[in-house]
Write a protein that holds these residues in place. Sequence first.
Motif, mmCIF file in Angstrom:
data_model
loop_
_atom_site.group_PDB
_atom_site.id
_atom_site.type_symbol
_atom_site.label_atom_id
_atom_site.label_comp_id
_atom_site.label_asym_id
_atom_site.label_seq_id
_atom_site.Cartn_x
_atom_site.Cartn_y
_atom_site.Cartn_z
ATOM 1 N N ILE B 203 0.828 -1.205 0.000
ATOM 2 C CA ILE B 203 0.000 0.000 0.000
ATOM 3 C C ILE B 203 0.864 1.257 0.000
ATOM 4 N N SER B 204 1.917 1.236 0.820
ATOM 5 C CA SER B 204 2.801 2.400 0.882
ATOM 6 C C SER B 204 3.397 2.687 -0.482
ATOM 7 N N PHE B 205 3.763 1.604 -1.165
ATOM 8 C CA PHE B 205 4.411 1.740 -2.467
ATOM 9 C C PHE B 205 3.525 2.526 -3.431
ATOM 10 N N PHE B 206 2.217 2.239 -3.361
ATOM 11 C CA PHE B 206 1.293 2.905 -4.270
ATOM 12 C C PHE B 206 1.116 4.373 -3.935
ATOM 13 N N VAL B 207 1.008 4.695 -2.663
ATOM 14 C CA VAL B 207 0.624 6.063 -2.303
ATOM 15 C C VAL B 207 1.818 6.922 -1.885
ATOM 16 N N ALA B 208 3.042 6.363 -1.999
ATOM 17 C CA ALA B 208 4.215 7.152 -1.637
ATOM 18 C C ALA B 208 4.548 8.142 -2.751
ATOM 19 N N GLY B 209 5.189 9.214 -2.350
ATOM 20 C CA GLY B 209 5.619 10.196 -3.339
ATOM 21 C C GLY B 209 7.114 10.425 -3.194
ATOM 22 N N PRO B 210 7.641 11.351 -3.957
ATOM 23 C CA PRO B 210 9.066 11.636 -3.829
ATOM 24 C C PRO B 210 9.392 12.129 -2.426
ATOM 25 N N GLY B 211 10.472 11.609 -1.876
ATOM 26 C CA GLY B 211 10.901 12.058 -0.551
ATOM 27 C C GLY B 211 10.151 11.425 0.603
ATOM 28 N N SER B 212 9.225 10.509 0.298
ATOM 29 C CA SER B 212 8.495 9.871 1.395
ATOM 30 C C SER B 212 8.791 8.370 1.441
ATOM 31 N N THR B 213 9.987 8.000 1.024
ATOM 32 C CA THR B 213 10.374 6.590 1.016
ATOM 33 C C THR B 213 10.374 6.027 2.439
ATOM 34 N N THR B 214 9.732 4.869 2.589
ATOM 35 C CA THR B 214 9.749 4.211 3.899
ATOM 36 C C THR B 214 10.754 3.068 3.848
ATOM 37 N N LEU B 215 11.043 2.470 4.988
ATOM 38 C CA LEU B 215 12.047 1.405 5.043
ATOM 39 C C LEU B 215 11.749 0.255 4.084
ATOM 40 N N PRO B 216 10.532 -0.307 4.124
ATOM 41 C CA PRO B 216 10.264 -1.420 3.200
ATOM 42 C C PRO B 216 10.477 -1.012 1.741
ATOM 43 N N ILE B 217 10.071 0.188 1.405
ATOM 44 C CA ILE B 217 10.261 0.632 0.017
ATOM 45 C C ILE B 217 11.756 0.776 -0.288
ATOM 46 N N ILE B 219 14.147 -0.930 1.110
ATOM 47 C CA ILE B 219 14.699 -2.284 0.964
ATOM 48 C C ILE B 219 14.459 -2.789 -0.446
ATOM 49 N N TYR B 220 13.255 -2.558 -0.909
ATOM 50 C CA TYR B 220 12.890 -3.024 -2.244
ATOM 51 C C TYR B 220 13.807 -2.412 -3.309
ATOM 52 N N SER B 221 14.043 -1.116 -3.169
ATOM 53 C CA SER B 221 14.879 -0.488 -4.196
ATOM 54 C C SER B 221 16.337 -0.917 -4.049
ATOM 55 N N MET B 222 16.732 -1.265 -2.787
ATOM 56 C CA MET B 222 18.103 -1.744 -2.590
ATOM 57 C C MET B 222 18.326 -3.087 -3.271
ATOM 58 N N ILE B 223 17.240 -3.892 -3.319
ATOM 59 C CA ILE B 223 17.374 -5.190 -3.979
ATOM 60 C C ILE B 223 17.768 -4.970 -5.437
ATOM 61 N N SER B 227 23.390 -3.290 -2.256
ATOM 62 C CA SER B 227 24.192 -4.485 -2.003
ATOM 63 C C SER B 227 23.397 -5.448 -1.129
ATOM 64 N N PRO B 228 23.376 -6.721 -1.493
ATOM 65 C CA PRO B 228 22.574 -7.711 -0.766
ATOM 66 C C PRO B 228 22.885 -7.787 0.730
ATOM 67 N N PRO B 229 24.147 -7.758 1.162
ATOM 68 C CA PRO B 229 24.378 -7.896 2.607
ATOM 69 C C PRO B 229 23.722 -6.772 3.403
ATOM 70 N N LEU B 230 23.686 -5.598 2.846
ATOM 71 C CA LEU B 230 23.039 -4.492 3.549
ATOM 72 C C LEU B 230 21.543 -4.761 3.726
ATOM 73 N N ILE B 231 20.946 -5.304 2.674
ATOM 74 C CA ILE B 231 19.521 -5.641 2.750
ATOM 75 C C ILE B 231 19.295 -6.666 3.853
ATOM 76 N N LEU B 234 19.503 -4.963 7.208
ATOM 77 C CA LEU B 234 18.345 -4.114 7.452
ATOM 78 C C LEU B 234 17.102 -4.961 7.722
ATOM 79 N N SER B 235 16.937 -5.999 6.913
ATOM 80 C CA SER B 235 15.768 -6.873 7.097
ATOM 81 C C SER B 235 15.804 -7.550 8.455
ATOM 82 N N THR B 236 16.999 -7.960 8.872
ATOM 83 C CA THR B 236 17.111 -8.608 10.174
ATOM 84 C C THR B 236 16.673 -7.658 11.280
ATOM 85 N N LEU B 237 17.100 -6.428 11.196
ATOM 86 C CA LEU B 237 16.702 -5.448 12.208
ATOM 87 C C LEU B 237 15.183 -5.271 12.225
#
Lengths: 387, 258
Positions: B203-217, B219-223, B227-231, B234-237
């Motif tokens: 849901i966040s992905f759909f209604v997010a705008g520029p500058g309102s990136t949340t952690l899950p979003i 993570i998705y863009s990091m994929i 770099s995978p180890p960073l993901i 972050l996911s572990t945390l």
Amino acid sequence: MGEFLEFDNVSRHYGDIRAVDGVSLAVRKGEFFSLLGPSGCGKTTLLRMLAGFETPDAGRVFLDGKDITAQPANERKVNTIFQSYALFPHLSVWDNIAFGPRIAKRPRKEIAEDVEKMLKLIQLSDQAWKKPDQLSGGQKQRVAIARALINKPQVLLLDEPLAALDLKLRQRMLIELDLIHDQVGITFLYVTHDQGEAMSLSDRIAVMDHGKIEQIGTPAEIYEAPRSSFVAAFIGDTNFFEGEVDEIIEGEYSRLEIEGFPPVVCFNDKQLVDGVPVFISIRPEKFRIWREKPDLDWKHTVVKGTVEDVIYLGHSTKYWVRVQDYRIAVHRQHHRFLLDEKPIRWHDDVWLSWHADDGFMLERYREADEQLMETPPEKVGEAQGRT
Amino acid sequence: MNRSRVPLYTTLAVLLFFYLPIVVLVINSFNASRFGGTWDGWTLKWYAKLFTQRDIWLALKNTLIIAVGATAGSVVLGTTAAFALHRYGKSRLQRVHYSLIYTPLVVPEILMGISLLLFFVAIGAELGLFTIFLAHVTFCTSYVAMVVLARLQDFDFSIIEAAQDLGAGWWTTTWKVLLPLLAPGIAAGGLLAFTLSIDDFVISFFVAGPGSTTLPIRIYSMIKFGSPPLINALSTLLLVVTFTLVALSQRLTERRRA
Ligand SMILES: Nc1ncnc2c1ncn2[C@@H]1O[C@H](COP(=O)(O)OP(=O)(O)O)[C@@H](O)[C@H]1O
Ligand SMILES: [Mg+2]
């Protein structure tokens, strides 16, 4: 007026259900007054209208001369003991009891003194810091009583306060309630469906059925002089007879004609005359049972019957005696253990007698009320005959 | 004593199926190797690196702002909704109300995301933190309402009458009796809302705008680019936080049952 607490033609309907239907009732100051009736007859609804949790559809409620019909619950000087106790589970016994006085913003020192006094009254001084779920049923009950009484209500309302307790505890709480009422001198309005509780505690009882008051009176009046078949059958055991007034004799008495019976003399306070159909109620213990036809004065009625069942109850023996179309329940106390007297057995022919003052003419009779009583086994075979 | 071992094996298989990917992810977050395939020994460097990434801190800030706001909003709305549902549950209006509250729990997230997006666009709202907040409030309210409603169902309302009977007005009754007794349920609902808000992606992905990136979003863009180890780190945390909150929420709901 002049009565302390008064319901004036009060009604409360839920859709088609007439929970309370035109009840008028007056309670005196300091009285232990009970509302007695079968489950669903509207007792709780009536009580809740006094507590302020329900508003009457019609009629008024007066307390100490003031019309409180529209007063909110938290402003009324009445307190309730709920059937489920309704103690505050997050507060200690002490804080539960102090709840009311704190809301009333009474001085701290005074509250502390009063709570201690209450704890002493209910004998829980050493458990003051326990939470309600650490208490037994009887203890919770006592906390609920203290929590209400500390506010010195004008009326204490009790809605089946003993129903959730087991028999032994119930009997003890019965005595305690009686003592507390004597000690605090507050008016008690007590709701119960248990006639034993009502009879043993109350100064007066209002018997209710289907949202209406059937009769108001002292326990003795209600038992000895029931006005309707409902009251007669709901409170204790009884026998109903249907007859017709034949003639009035000596003012207060009249001769009745009951089919298959010799003329029956009966006390007639209603002054019913000639040919009016009447129903009379006679309690089982009012009969005397004889082996030989007794010779008694004119105020006694003597009829012949056959014993159909004998049930030994310890303190008494219950006989079912067939007289014409009637099966009459008869209780006889054992005054002494008579070894020489031949016991009355199943199938014996006996004579029953009763005094004219022991039969009571009913104002209202409903056949359905017979169902309220224990009925004899319909077909009595040889195997069921007991001695 | 030859009891069948089948149930044991099935349980193990199910657990493995559920948690093996997560376990692999967690282990890999401590893997010194840059690529998940080989094991180069334990390290905490990915975590250390994580803390130096400005955009991740920003995403965390956004996520927390939204989560706190959505929790507050949904607790108020959800609790009041639960009261209305409980009090007037039998009226026709409230049955409709119940269905409406219940729907977000079963409607596919993607559908909710799209409909919210279309709605926001239609009314000309600027996509950003505020729209995500609104979107989160909608589904969190449903969860809070359900949790609180469950608590209300075994709440003895004669206690409320007892308070009034003892002279308490509406305000005192609410503060001294109702809220203290319902607090565990409301807190449980709040924690659940908080968790859901932190974790929400679709849901966040759909209604997010520029500058309102949340952690899950993020993570998705990091994929895609990161770099995978960073993901993994972050996911572990995120996992630890989620588990803690859910466990807490469950303890709160179980507490007073006993
Ligand atoms: N809130 C209510 N809504 C609908 N019917 C009710 C409500 N309260 C009581 N009644 C009905 O009113 C009648 C009297 O109930 P109540 O006063 O609780 O009787 P009692 O206390 O003598 O058992 C019953 O038939 C009951 O079902
Ligand atoms: Mg009742």
